[in-house]
Enzyme design. Structure first.
Site, PDB file in Angstrom:
ATOM      1  N   CYS A   1       0.845  -1.181   0.000  1.00  0.00           N
ATOM      2  CA  CYS A   1       0.000   0.000   0.000  1.00  0.00           C
ATOM      3  C   CYS A   1       0.879   1.229   0.000  1.00  0.00           C
ATOM      4  CB  CYS A   1      -0.909   0.015   1.221  1.00  0.00           C
ATOM      5  SG  CYS A   1      -1.991   1.448   1.265  1.00  0.00           S
TER       6      CYS A   1
ATOM      7  N   PHE B   1       0.459  -9.136 -17.860  1.00  0.00           N
ATOM      8  CA  PHE B   1       0.316 -10.581 -18.041  1.00  0.00           C
ATOM      9  C   PHE B   1       1.484 -11.105 -18.871  1.00  0.00           C
ATOM     10  CE2 PHE B   1      -4.246  -9.477 -17.357  1.00  0.00           C
ATOM     11  CZ  PHE B   1      -4.435 -10.219 -16.202  1.00  0.00           C
TER      12      PHE B   1
ATOM     13  N   GLY C   1       6.531 -15.929 -24.238  1.00  0.00           N
ATOM     14  CA  GLY C   1       5.805 -16.063 -25.493  1.00  0.00           C
ATOM     15  C   GLY C   1       4.503 -15.308 -25.586  1.00  0.00           C
ATOM     16  N   ARG C   2       4.112 -14.570 -24.527  1.00  0.00           N
ATOM     17  CA  ARG C   2       2.844 -13.848 -24.619  1.00  0.00           C
ATOM     18  C   ARG C   2       2.830 -12.650 -23.685  1.00  0.00           C
ATOM     19  NH1 ARG C   2      -0.799 -15.235 -20.424  1.00  0.00           N
ATOM     20  NH2 ARG C   2      -0.112 -16.991 -19.138  1.00  0.00           N
TER      21      ARG C   2
END
Length: 271
Positions: A114, A251, A255-256
């Protein structure tokens, strides 16, 4: 690094644990201590941190929070033992910076995860950030090297499972430096401080955590143009990145990745 080499090092401690079968063994846990940031003799905030790279933390926090405009506004930093197991980090800053700090003073008991506890107004939370220029690019052929750099930086996490990492990757895919901490915001502050002190400004930022609005805001405030986050972004983080002209991907896995804002900095150029 072998486990024995961690013994006595700041940031990690050995403990004894018992499993469900009643067997005891040695284990390692991350250290977490309070660190007070004191500007020109006046305590500003206390944050919970891992007790490593505290000068980098003080520099990065000061820049990312807008307390100082640039590194030259910090004249001196001294780390001192504080009460109990804590630390005091004393900064001597320019008169202009100290005056602004007093005007926008906030009292905040820092907690892991926080960064805005105790902020006095919403205006102080959503600080205006000058839009970034489009001066940096990052070749996606080095994307996997950036993810590997996170894993390589996480020496404390490999034993404790209790830290986040932030890494600065040069345009050629080599790692400039990385920092770890129990809190993702503090890990980023430490990285941004190290980046400012090193003068290594070209490249991209990789973080092991989610991309909250504050992570984006801190990065943009320090001139970072490209941010890769391993976990999810928030809606507000995407909005801030869009307004600040920051390239945000999240994310991020092998590979992504999902690219949310300003993909044109990523090569080969994405539309």
């Amino acid at each position: 690094m072998r486990e024995a080499e961690f013994s006595g090092r700041p940031g990690i401690e050995e403990v004894t644990v018992t499993d469900l079968k009643g067997c005891s063994r040695a284990d390692y846990v991350i250290d977490e201590v309070p660190a007070a940031l004191v500007y020109n003799g006046v305590s500003h905030t206390v944050m919970m941190v891992t007790p490593r790279d505290l000068e980098d933390f003080a520099c990065g926090f000061s820049l990312a929070e807008g307390i100082v405009k640039e590194l030259s506004d910090i004249y001196d930093i001294e780390v001192k033992p504080g009460c109990g197991r804590g630390y005091e980090v004393h900064l001597t800053v320019s008169s202009e910076s100290f005056w602004k700090l007093k005007e926008h003073r906030r009292t905040m008991a820092g907690r892991t995860g926080c960064g805005i506890c105790g902020t006095e107004s919403l205006d102080a939370v959503m600080r205006p950030i000058e839009p970034l220029a489009f001066t940096q690019t990052f070749d996606l052929k080095h994307y996997e090297a950036g993810l590997a750099a996170i894993a390589a930086t996480e020496e404390l996490r490999r034993l404790t499972g209790g830290t986040h990492a932030a890494v600065w990757v040069r345009p050629d895919g080599t790692t400039a430096f990385g920092r770890e901490d129990v809190g993702r915001h503090v890990a980023l502050d430490k990285l941004l401080g190290c980046r400012a002190r090193s003068g290594q400004h070209e490249g991209a930022l990789f973080v092991s955590s989610r991309a909250s609005y504050e992570m984006v805001q801190k990065a943009a405030a320090c001139g970072v143009e490209i941010l890769f986050a391993v976990s999810a972004p928030t809606r507000l983080a995407i909005d801030v990145a869009e307004r600040c002209n920051l390239t945000l991907a999240a994310f991020c896995r092998s590979g992504r990745a999902n690219i949310y804002t300003h993909p044109q900095r990523l090569l080969p150029e994405l539309s």
